[in-house]
Scaffold this motif. Structure first.
Motif, short mmCIF file in Angstrom:
data_model
loop_
_atom_site.label_atom_id
_atom_site.label_comp_id
_atom_site.label_asym_id
_atom_site.label_seq_id
_atom_site.Cartn_x
_atom_site.Cartn_y
_atom_site.Cartn_z
N GLU A 1 -1.25 -6.55 -1.39
CA GLU A 1 -0.97 -5.19 -0.93
C GLU A 1 -1.98 -4.20 -1.52
N ALA B 1 -7.00 -14.78 5.63
CA ALA B 1 -7.38 -13.49 6.21
C ALA B 1 -8.78 -13.55 6.81
N GLU C 1 2.10 -6.31 9.62
CA GLU C 1 0.76 -5.82 9.96
C GLU C 1 -0.25 -6.93 10.20
N HIS C 2 -0.05 -8.09 9.59
CA HIS C 2 -1.10 -9.11 9.62
C HIS C 2 -0.53 -10.51 9.89
N ASN D 1 -5.26 -4.61 0.35
CA ASN D 1 -5.15 -4.16 1.73
C ASN D 1 -5.06 -2.64 1.84
N SER D 2 -4.60 -1.99 0.77
CA SER D 2 -4.38 -0.54 0.83
C SER D 2 -5.59 0.25 0.37
N TYR E 1 -0.94 -13.06 6.99
CA TYR E 1 0.08 -13.00 5.93
C TYR E 1 1.29 -13.85 6.32
N SER F 1 7.39 -7.17 2.60
CA SER F 1 6.11 -6.50 2.43
C SER F 1 5.61 -5.94 3.76
N LEU G 1 2.77 -6.00 4.78
CA LEU G 1 1.76 -6.93 5.29
C LEU G 1 2.34 -7.89 6.32
N HIS G 2 3.65 -8.16 6.21
CA HIS G 2 4.27 -9.14 7.10
C HIS G 2 4.28 -8.67 8.54
#
Length: 426
Positions: A162, A208, A125-126, A165-166, A129, A120, A122-123
């Motif tokens: 996702e 988060a 980016e954050h 977050n999007s 996560y 993902s 997210l892995h």
């Protein structure tokens, strides 16, 4: 009776029960290999005779423990039944489970699921996560999903995260059923009580925000709301008094209610669908609705603007409080003099910069003297950084003072005309 049936009846007898159970453990531990010995402690006469029959070796009646090579048991069963020890064990049931193989299979499944989660965006980016995935792996959650054949829930949880977050900044809130439908195809998939999926997602959302996942419907509703997901916009509400506002619909209703000093319940649905602006320099916050009721009854329209936390702030409360503070308003809070009340004071100070009001050690002692109930103070002590002596005094006195017991003093502060709200037209 067939030979297979005769074999089943022979080896399911009590004289073989413990012996075959020990053999099962050995095979499962050693991947099905016939090796080593098994033993029985304090064998019965029937068990001792069965072992004598298998090995051809006499065992004394006073023997405390019998051991027998597993190979001898395998050979005896083949000679008598014409099948292997494993065949007999699986015919009796259940099927053998080879622990080493299962551990390998389980670890391979865990690594495959983690690898899918790491694909993902997210892995990268954050960090929250990454921490979420690592936590699911280390605390047994992923293993539990594998054992229950629920691994698809993790993929669904990633899709939900996702999606959230999007979403572009400023997007309107999304209802929980709509979110569930868009990410899982099932409008009820994220409902409370629907298995592991809601908890998986909420654990990630709590990470988060850098906070633990709290229990309770209101805490979870508030967490969803922090990400603009509405769980139940009619059930969540906040009680207010004399809170004039601008905005069609709700703003008009609030201003009309303030003119008459009438308490008003605002639902989360109204706050979302009928946006308002509150232009007030100061808004008082109380914990107990009985205090707001007295203000309405005794002060009416002359009471200052007041909102009520009603024990535990709702999602609607938090949305309204944020709206007030973001527009330059100050919240002045009074609650119970007990440890949960102090914890709430700390939370509102941290979250909204709320100013404790009539929450000093002197106010507490005055309440102790005036209160005739003398309820013992219970719970985990909390810091009172706005007045360190307050926590010390409460710990010493060991008495709780509830807000309604000091309502007379609160109403005295609210009575002057200087506190009257400025009417705002709708």
């Amino acid at each position: 009776m067939t030979k297979a049936a005769e074999t089943y009846e022979r080896y399911r007898g009590p004289e073989f029960r413990r012996l075959l159970a020990a053999a099962r453990r050995s095979l499962e531990r050693n991947g099905g290999e016939i090796e080593g010995s098994i033993g029985l402690t304090n064998p019965t006469t029937a068990e001792r005779n069965a072992v004598i029959g298998i090995t051809g070796t006499y065992r004394s009646p006073d023997i405390r423990r019998i051991t027998i090579p597993l190979a001898a048991l395998e050979e005896s069963i083949r000679n008598v039944a014409g099948m292997s020890l494993r065949d007999v064990l699986e015919r009796i049931g259940p099927e053998l489970r080879f622990r080493a193989d299962e551990r390998t299979t389980l670890e391979q499944a865990r690594q495959r699921i983690l690898a899918e989660g790491e694909t993902s965006p997210l892995h990268t980016e954050h960090s929250w996560y990454q921490q979420w995935l690592a936590g699911l792996a280390s605390d047994g959650t992923i293993t539990g999903l594998i054992n229950k054949k629920d691994t698809h829930l993790l993929s669904q949880a990633v899709r939900v995260l996702e999606f959230l977050n999007s979403r572009p900044s400023g997007s309107p809130p999304v209802m929980l059923p709509s979110l569930a439908d868009a990410t899982t195809g099932d409008t009820k998939a994220l409902n409370p009580g629907r298995g592991s999926l809601p908890t998986l997602v909420l654990r990630a959302l709590a990470m988060a925000r850098g906070m633990p996942l709290e229990s309770g419907a209101e805490a979870r509703r508030e967490l969803w709301d922090a990400f603009d997901v509405i769980v139940d916009d009619l059930a969540s509400r906040v009680l207010v008094l004399n809170l004039p506002a601008t905005g069609q619909g709700l703003g008009q209703w609030l201003s009309d209610a303030a003119r008459y000093g009438t308490p008003f319940h605002i639902t989360l649905h109204q706050l979302i669908t009928l946006p308002i602006t509150v232009n007030l320099p100061t808004v008082y916050v109380c914990e107990n609705p009985a205090v707001l009721r007295r203000a309405a009854g005794e002060l009416g329209a002359s009471s200052p603007p007041l909102i009520c936390a009603e024990g535990r702030p709702s999602t609607a409360f938090h949305r309204l409080a944020r709206l007030i503070v973001d527009n330059g308003g100050l919240l002045r809070y009074h609650g119970d003099f007990d440890w949960p009340g102090i914890a709430m004071t700390n939370a509102l100070r941290t979250r909204y910069g709320a100013e404790p009001w009539r929450m000093s050690s002197a106010d507490y002692l005055n309440g102790v003297r005036a209160d005739i109930d003398h309820v013992p103070l219970d719970g985990k002590p909390q810091d009172t950084l706005w007045d360190p002596r307050l926590a010390e005094t409460m710990a010493r006195e060991k008495l709780a003072v509830y807000e309604e017991a000091v309502a007379d003093n609160l109403l005295k502060d609210w009575a002057p005309a200087a506190h009257r709200p400025t009417e705002v037209s709708g």
